[in-house]
Design an enzyme around this catalytic site. Structure first.
Site, PDB file in Angstrom:
ATOM      1  N   TRP A 191     -51.606  22.144  27.628  1.00 29.03           N
ATOM      2  CA  TRP A 191     -50.668  22.913  28.317  1.00 29.03           C
ATOM      3  C   TRP A 191     -50.187  22.139  29.356  1.00 29.03           C
ATOM      4  CZ3 TRP A 191     -52.088  23.699  32.978  1.00 29.03           C
ATOM      5  CH2 TRP A 191     -53.440  23.947  33.482  1.00 29.03           C
ATOM      6  N   ASN A 192     -50.816  21.089  29.986  1.00 29.98           N
ATOM      7  CA  ASN A 192     -50.346  20.723  31.459  1.00 29.98           C
ATOM      8  C   ASN A 192     -49.044  19.825  31.358  1.00 29.98           C
ATOM      9  OD1 ASN A 192     -52.206  18.867  30.414  1.00 29.98           O
ATOM     10  ND2 ASN A 192     -52.816  18.240  32.438  1.00 29.98           N
ATOM     11  N   LYS A 215     -51.340  20.297  16.630  1.00 29.70           N
ATOM     12  CA  LYS A 215     -51.742  21.762  17.223  1.00 29.70           C
ATOM     13  C   LYS A 215     -51.316  21.721  18.726  1.00 29.70           C
ATOM     14  CE  LYS A 215     -55.066  23.344  19.437  1.00 29.70           C
ATOM     15  NZ  LYS A 215     -54.293  24.283  20.185  1.00 29.70           N
ATOM     16  N   PRO A 216     -50.207  22.455  18.984  1.00 32.40           N
ATOM     17  CA  PRO A 216     -49.916  22.471  20.640  1.00 32.40           C
ATOM     18  C   PRO A 216     -50.732  23.493  20.975  1.00 32.40           C
ATOM     19  CG  PRO A 216     -48.127  23.636  19.074  1.00 32.40           C
ATOM     20  CD  PRO A 216     -49.380  23.029  18.254  1.00 32.40           C
ATOM     21  N   GLY A 270     -57.760  17.063  26.484  1.00 32.95           N
ATOM     22  CA  GLY A 270     -58.445  18.346  26.999  1.00 32.95           C
ATOM     23  C   GLY A 270     -59.799  17.973  27.714  1.00 32.95           C
ATOM     24  N   SER A 271     -60.495  19.197  27.865  1.00 31.87           N
ATOM     25  CA  SER A 271     -61.820  19.128  28.335  1.00 31.87           C
ATOM     26  C   SER A 271     -62.952  18.447  27.775  1.00 31.87           C
ATOM     27  CB  SER A 271     -62.330  20.589  28.619  1.00 31.87           C
ATOM     28  OG  SER A 271     -62.798  21.355  27.385  1.00 31.87           O
ATOM     29  N   GLU A 292     -58.970  11.791  25.228  1.00 30.98           N
ATOM     30  CA  GLU A 292     -58.775  11.567  26.668  1.00 30.98           C
ATOM     31  C   GLU A 292     -59.648  13.007  27.432  1.00 30.98           C
ATOM     32  OE1 GLU A 292     -56.301  12.966  30.253  1.00 30.98           O
ATOM     33  OE2 GLU A 292     -54.897  12.058  28.663  1.00 30.98           O
ATOM     34  N   CYS A 326     -54.846  15.698  34.751  1.00 33.30           N
ATOM     35  CA  CYS A 326     -56.064  14.989  34.488  1.00 33.30           C
ATOM     36  C   CYS A 326     -56.379  13.932  35.074  1.00 33.30           C
ATOM     37  CB  CYS A 326     -56.159  14.713  32.861  1.00 33.30           C
ATOM     38  SG  CYS A 326     -54.763  14.231  32.381  1.00 33.30           S
ATOM     39  N   GLU A 422     -64.234  19.582  38.026  1.00 34.29           N
ATOM     40  CA  GLU A 422     -62.673  19.523  38.217  1.00 34.29           C
ATOM     41  C   GLU A 422     -62.101  20.836  38.408  1.00 34.29           C
ATOM     42  OE1 GLU A 422     -59.166  16.865  35.773  1.00 34.29           O
ATOM     43  OE2 GLU A 422     -60.672  18.033  34.595  1.00 34.29           O
ATOM     44  N   GLU A 499     -54.289   5.445  25.053  1.00 31.88           N
ATOM     45  CA  GLU A 499     -53.240   5.807  24.786  1.00 31.88           C
ATOM     46  C   GLU A 499     -52.161   5.122  25.672  1.00 31.88           C
ATOM     47  OE1 GLU A 499     -53.580  10.247  24.918  1.00 31.88           O
ATOM     48  OE2 GLU A 499     -53.907  10.236  22.819  1.00 31.88           O
TER      49      GLU A 499
END
Length: 518
Positions: A191-192, A215-216, A270-271, A292, A326, A422, A499
């Site tokens: 979402w960031n 998948k958002p 994500g995490s 990532e 991130c 984090e 990426e």
């Protein structure tokens, strides 16, 4: 001519149910669009996309999407599940042969058309980002420009997917290597950066000739759906892009997106914890992956640093997106000889920040994404203070909201929780060091290694420290790394693959053809 007879027919079975569904969808879309206040209300979609059709969840379930600055509901999207995910994957597989057979020039042109549409609708897309994510409108505009840049870059990469000829040691043999798209790709995003994290993956996938199921995140689905609408307008064929929205069913949806034998590649941001779960699922069919995952970026200020540049770098690196990126600086190490001056200058800058609704011109920093994010920052601040840290600026959550005041902590002990976790929030933690060897050891004392930063005017030190930092990306005398043209990714438990840059190769297979009798 009267339309009453036709209208009457629509209200009778078997038309009544479908007419009511269409009517309710249009009403919901209209209400959602009015809350966004866009010039082009057609960019607001409140349904998922499968095989070119906007659809609801089969059971009619929905997810409420709210503005984190106000907690107002912006609209709803479908709560899709396993059945819809399988349909989306099948649709992508059906569309793959025709899309992959298009010439690279044709795919280039479509991507450039989408790039142009993102520029044309720049203000609307930025506003969507701000409303569902909370970041300021200035940052929303910056993200849309960054997001579009991936399409421009990978449009160019599409026509540069060169193969090679390899001289053979055998007589009358010629070795030729070609590159081919892997097939259907699963894309799972955070979402960031609700727009840029999609185009960074999707741009490469489409350029390579792949089709995709996206998948958002449930917090910020409208940016993804708007991109899909623009892709349709740009000429992307039905089934090439499919979007499955989900919240409660994320477990079964994610599992299918990773384990399906039809899917040939999984890309996730994500995490680290979730990345490990998805990696295990994807391993059941040994498909290609790029992940990532989490970061814990060190930011080092040496004694010979230009402090004005270092402070400016810390402001942009630590507090962009209210600390929810991130590659944010998470641990700020400052040489003891310049520690007090750096802390004073940084405090002065941060104290001038104004938190608020991202749509307001005077706002410099928006809210965190939800209350759980606020709770994590509170926990990190409380833990550090209990262990001896001092609050220089901020340090408080705003009651009954998703806001946390931008914060600077001084004299943070090495064993503070924020040094091993984090934070993902507007918290700058300052730690003193005395020697280069000491700070490199501190910087590398983490299981993850996405990004790192340091400020020094010593050229020898610049090379030496950059090589010793255990991260995938290093910013030297800068707090900004992200560009479409660079290889973005980490080492250790920060993920696999790259990426951006030449990332199109992550979506292609190399095929060797050995010709005899030449």
């Amino acid at each position: 001519m009267s339309f009453r007879p036709v209208y009457s027919l629509l209200l009778k079975p078997p038309f009544r149910s479908s007419y009511r569904s269409v009517y309710l969808y249009r009403m919901a879309s209209s209400q959602a669009a009015s809350k966004f206040g866009l010039k082009d209300s057609g960019l607001i979609k409140t349904q998922g996309l499968i095989d070119g059709k906007w659809i609801d969840a089969k059971d009619g379930a929905t997810i409420s999407v709210t503005n984190p600055a106000t907690n107002e509901e912006l609209g709803t999207v479908p709560e899709m599940g396993l059945a819809e995910t399988k349909e989306a994957i099948d649709a992508a597989a059906k569309a793959f042969p025709a899309w992959s057979k298009k010439t690279t020039k044709e795919r280039h042109d479509i991507l450039m058309k989408l790039y142009s549409l993102m520029q044309e609708h720049h203000e609307d897309l930025a506003r969507i980002i701000t409303l569902e994510n909370g970041k300021t409108l200035a940052e929303g505009r910056g993200e849309n420009a960054y997001s579009a840049s991936f399409l421009e870059w990978f449009a160019g990469e599409a026509v540069r997917t060169y193969g090679e000829q390899i001289p053979s040691p055998l007589p009358n043999v010629r070795n030729v290597v070609i590159k081919q798209p892997v097939g259907v790709v699963s894309i799972l995003t955070p979402w960031n950066f609700p727009s840029a994290m999609i185009t960074r993956k999707l741009g490469a996938a489409l350029a390579a000739g792949c089709t995709a199921v996206i998948k958002p995140p449930p917090e910020t689905p409208f940016s993804a759906l708007a991109l899909a609408e623009l892709a349709r307008r740009a000429g992307v064929p039905d089934g090439v892009i499919n979007i499955v929205t989900t919240l409660k069913n994320v477990g079964e949806v994610g599992k299918e997106m990773c384990e399906s034998k039809i899917v040939k590649k999984v890309s996730f941001t994500g995490s680290t914890g979730v990345a490990k779960l998805l990696a295990g699922m994807a391993a059941t069919t040994l498909k290609k992956v790029s992940f990532e995952a989490g970061g814990n970026a060190p930011f080092i200020v040496f004694d010979d640093a230009n402090l004005d540049e270092a402070v400016a770098g810390a402001v942009i690196c630590k507090f962009r997106g209210s600390g929810q990126t991130c590659v944010c600086a998470n641990r700020i190490f400052v040489h003891s000889s310049v520690y007090a001056e750096f802390a004073s200058r940084l405090s002065e800058k941060v104290a001038a920040f104004k938190i608020g609704n991202g749509l307001e011109e005077s706002t410099t920093h928006g809210p965190l994404i939800h209350s759980r994010a606020v709770e994590k920052v509170v926990r990190h601040v409380d833990d550090a203070v209990q262990k001896g840290a001092q609050i220089l600026v901020g340090g408080k959550a705003v009651p009954n909201s998703n806001f946390f005041t931008p914060t600077i902590l001084a004299d943070v002990p090495v064993d503070a929780t924020l040094n091993s976790e984090e934070t993902f929030g507007p918290l700058a933690a300052l730690v003193k060091f005395d020697t280069e060897e000491e700070v490199i050891k501190l910087a590398n004392a983490t299981d993850v290694g996405l990004a790192g930063y340091f400020f020094s005017r010593d050229v020898g030190r610049a090379w030496r420290v950059a090589e010793k930092l255990e991260v995938g990306m290093v910013g030297i005398n800068t707090g900004l790394l992200s560009q479409a043209v660079i290889p973005f990714g980490g080492v250790k438990e920060s993920g696999l693959g790259r990426e951006g840059g030449h990332g199109i190769s992550e979506y292609m297979n190399e095929k060797l053809m050995v010709f005899g009798g030449i």
